[in-house]
Enzyme design. Sequence first.
Site, short mmCIF file in Angstrom:
data_model
loop_
_atom_site.label_atom_id
_atom_site.label_comp_id
_atom_site.label_asym_id
_atom_site.label_seq_id
_atom_site.Cartn_x
_atom_site.Cartn_y
_atom_site.Cartn_z
N ASP A 1 -22.18 16.37 -24.92
CA ASP A 1 -20.76 16.63 -24.65
C ASP A 1 -20.04 15.41 -24.07
OD1 ASP A 1 -22.39 17.11 -22.59
OD2 ASP A 1 -21.55 19.04 -22.02
N GLU B 1 1.16 5.22 12.39
CA GLU B 1 -0.18 4.80 12.76
C GLU B 1 -0.25 3.29 13.03
OE1 GLU B 1 -3.01 6.12 9.96
OE2 GLU B 1 -4.73 5.47 11.14
N ASP B 2 0.45 2.53 12.24
CA ASP B 2 0.23 1.08 12.24
C ASP B 2 1.38 0.23 12.76
OD1 ASP B 2 -2.22 1.55 11.11
OD2 ASP B 2 -1.52 1.31 9.06
N ASP C 1 -2.83 8.55 -0.92
CA ASP C 1 -3.32 7.52 0.01
C ASP C 1 -4.79 7.22 -0.29
OD1 ASP C 1 -3.38 5.88 2.37
OD2 ASP C 1 -4.29 7.56 3.47
N HIS D 1 4.11 6.83 5.20
CA HIS D 1 2.94 7.56 5.73
C HIS D 1 2.11 6.80 6.76
CE1 HIS D 1 0.45 5.40 2.73
NE2 HIS D 1 -0.56 5.72 3.52
N HIS E 1 0.82 -1.23 0.00
CA HIS E 1 0.00 0.00 0.00
C HIS E 1 0.86 1.28 0.00
CE1 HIS E 1 -2.80 3.13 1.10
NE2 HIS E 1 -2.23 3.25 2.29
MN MN Z 1 -2.48 4.70 4.02
#
Ligand code: MN
Length: 322
Positions: free
Chosen positions: A265, A83-84, A145, A79, A54
């Site tokens: 269009d 958090e993880d 993300d 990133h 990811h």
């Molecule tokens: Mn993420």
Amino acid sequence: MTNPKYKKKLDDLLVLCQKSLPRVDEALIRRAFDFGFNAHRHDIRASGEPYFDHPYAVAKIVAKEIALDDVSVAAALLHDVAEDTEYQIKDIREEFGSTIAEIVDGVTKISDIFKSHDVTQAESYRKMLLSMVNDIRVMLVKFGDRLHNMRTLEYLPLEKQRRLAKETLDIYAPFAHRFGLANVKWELEDLSFKHLHREAYDQIARDLKSRRREREHYIRKFSQPIEKRLREEGFKFEISGRPKHLYSIYNKMIKRNKPLEEVYDLFAVRIILDTQDPNDCFAVYGTVSDIYIPNPERFKNYISVPKKNGYQSIHTTVVGPE
Ligand code: MN
């Protein structure tokens, strides 16, 4: 040491960076890649893939589709670390310095806000997001993300799919537009549309596909006389035809209460000039109007009055062949 299986992935990312970024600190990208890979080594995504796939995918989006700088790419690789995983922002700061640590911290905080709130007032959320972001690269990584999460949404429970799709449509897509990321905006909208109104989405996708040959043929036929004249007039330009994206077609069908074949269009042609003189855009508008009759009510002059995000161009609607 980079895991041998992932060595090729790292090489691909570096090639991508070299192609689309002005300057690349390869050592930085390598270190961020190895750090992220190691931090996530035990984690698995909802799809069953290794979790690091990811952030790696997000880094590729940031490198190619958002393409600002190598620092954003490094931050994208990291990133989700705070958090993880067992690592914290201070570990990232020690390893990569405060700029990257702050970007990762910003991305992590944005995720936290959305976890604890339901999105009711999109505009106030956009304001809040903006006020939290000191470094624009926080939002750029967040767009990458969100785009990758939306591309892989089918692995999540239905309820969560809908919630994320709605949040994306209400907040991230219009926000991406303001950052000038038109392609990101379109893809976010189409992916949200797909998960919120599956039947309508499938129907339009099927119809567009079945008319594709016809449509491409028409766009060629439409563009040829324009190309010929602009070449004679000595312009340096690119011309391309693209069907509008699905969500905007859907909105037109709803707004005008018309079936797909009456949404005229469906065809849009874009001419990009290689010039320093904005007046050349008006000259090309003149040439196009000379070949096809324009509808003066649909003329938009974003050259004299640029959009808020700095976008400049001329839009016109003309009556094509047949
Ligand atoms: Mn993420």
